[in-house]
Design a protein around this motif. Structure first.
Motif, PDB file in Angstrom:
ATOM      1  N   ARG A 166     -10.116   5.560 -10.006  1.00 27.04           N
ATOM      2  CA  ARG A 166     -10.921   4.663  -9.168  1.00 27.04           C
ATOM      3  C   ARG A 166     -10.408   4.659  -7.729  1.00 27.04           C
ATOM      4  O   ARG A 166     -11.189   4.705  -6.778  1.00 27.04           O
ATOM      5  CB  ARG A 166     -10.892   3.253  -9.755  1.00 27.04           C
ATOM      6  N   SER A 167      -9.076   4.634  -7.549  1.00 27.20           N
ATOM      7  CA  SER A 167      -8.530   4.613  -6.188  1.00 27.20           C
ATOM      8  C   SER A 167      -8.721   5.952  -5.479  1.00 27.20           C
ATOM      9  O   SER A 167      -8.997   5.978  -4.276  1.00 27.20           O
ATOM     10  CB  SER A 167      -7.054   4.196  -6.193  1.00 27.20           C
ATOM     11  N   ALA A 170     -12.367   6.111  -4.372  1.00 27.42           N
ATOM     12  CA  ALA A 170     -12.572   5.199  -3.236  1.00 27.42           C
ATOM     13  C   ALA A 170     -12.006   5.812  -1.958  1.00 27.42           C
ATOM     14  O   ALA A 170     -12.646   5.773  -0.898  1.00 27.42           O
ATOM     15  CB  ALA A 170     -11.928   3.843  -3.514  1.00 27.42           C
ATOM     16  N   ASP A 174     -15.278   6.949  -0.592  1.00 30.01           N
ATOM     17  CA  ASP A 174     -15.721   5.571  -0.326  1.00 30.01           C
ATOM     18  C   ASP A 174     -16.758   5.124  -1.352  1.00 30.01           C
ATOM     19  O   ASP A 174     -17.758   4.491  -1.032  1.00 30.01           O
ATOM     20  CB  ASP A 174     -16.262   5.438   1.108  1.00 30.01           C
ATOM     21  N   ASP A 176     -17.181   3.069  -5.036  1.00 31.23           N
ATOM     22  CA  ASP A 176     -16.567   2.154  -5.987  1.00 31.23           C
ATOM     23  C   ASP A 176     -17.006   2.565  -7.390  1.00 31.23           C
ATOM     24  O   ASP A 176     -18.115   2.247  -7.821  1.00 31.23           O
ATOM     25  CB  ASP A 176     -16.984   0.711  -5.683  1.00 31.23           C
ATOM     26  N   ARG A 178     -17.452   2.274 -10.949  1.00 32.48           N
ATOM     27  CA  ARG A 178     -17.467   1.167 -11.905  1.00 32.48           C
ATOM     28  C   ARG A 178     -17.812   1.615 -13.317  1.00 32.48           C
ATOM     29  O   ARG A 178     -17.570   0.888 -14.276  1.00 32.48           O
ATOM     30  CB  ARG A 178     -18.455   0.101 -11.454  1.00 32.48           C
TER      31      ARG A 178
END
Length: 192
Positions: A166-167, A170, A174, A176, A178
Motif C-alpha cells: 500500500r505504501s 501510494a 499516488d 490509495d 484499498r
C-alpha cells in the motif's frame, strides 16, 4: 535460520518428505499443520489442471489437523471497472514497456483486477520477464471458501492489503490501494 530456531518443524517443498514427516508426527501422537505460504498462486501459475487437482487432494487428504494459507487471493468484488483516475496515474508514471508487456498478457488495467495485479508486480524489474507471466491472483477468496471440504472449519480469516505494498503504490503512483490483495486463513480439521 527458521530451521535452527524451530526444532521439530519440518521445512520442505518435497511432498514425499512432507508426508513422511507428517506420518512420523502422527505416529507420535502429535498434531500436524501444513503451511502454504505463497504456494497456492505458484501451483496455479505453473501447474496443469491435473496438478492443481492433485495439489488440493493432497492438502485436504485428512492428514493435516490444520491447514494455513497465506497468499494473494482477492475477492470477486475486485473484478469491476477501475477508477479512471488511478488508471491515468499509472499511464502517466509507469514504465511503458512493462505496462505494455503486462497488458498484452493480462488485459487492460481498466479492469480493476488487472490494475491491482499490475500494482502487485511493477516493482519486480530485475526478473520482470518471469514475473509478468505469473498469475498472482488465479483464485478468488469466495471460490476457495466454497470449495473447502466439510471436515474443515475456518478458525482464522484475515483479508487485507499488505501495508508495504500500500505504501509503495501510494509513493509511486499516488494511489490509495484499498482492494484486499492477500488472505490469511487457518483451517482446522474436525476430530472424528
Amino acid at each position: 535460520a527458521a530451521r535452527e530456531n524451530n526444532p521439530g518443524v519440518v521445512f520442505d517443498s518435497n511432498w514425499s518428505a512432507i508426508q513422511h514427516a507428517a506420518n512420523s508426527f502422527k505416529s507420535d501422537g502429535k498434531q500436524c499443520v501444513l503451511v502454504l505460504s505463497s504456494i497456492v498462486h505458484e501451483v496455479y501459475s505453473y501447474g496443469t489442471s491435473a496438478d492443481i487437482e492433485k495439489f488440493w487432494s493432497m492438502v485436504f487428504s485428512g492428514m493435516w489437523d490444520y491447514v494455513v494459507v497465506r497468499d494473494m487471493i482477492p475477492s470477486v468484488a475486485m473484478d469491476r471497472p477501475s477508477d479512471i483516475n488511478d488508471v491515468a496515474k499509472v499511464y502517466a508514471c509507469a514504465n511503458r514497456q512493462q505496462l505494455y508487456d503486462f497488458q498484452t498478457m493480462w488485459g487492460s488495467i481498466e479492469n480493476n483486477k488487472n490494475l491491482v495485479h499490475w500494482l502487485l508486480k511493477y516493482r519486480y524489474v530485475n526478473n520482470w520477464q518471469r514475473e509478468v507471466k505469473e498469475n498472482y491472483m488465479p483464485l478468488y477468496r469466495e471460490h476457495l471458501l466454497s470449495a473447502l471440504p466439510s471436515e474443515y472449519r475456518v478458525s482464522y480469516h484475515e483479508h487485507y492489503v499488505l501495508p508495504y505494498l500500500r505504501s509503495c503504490v501510494a509513493r509511486d503512483f499516488d494511489i490509495d490501494l484499498r482492494d484486499r490483495t492477500h488472505l490469511k486463513l487457518i483451517l482446522e480439521r474436525s476430530a472424528h
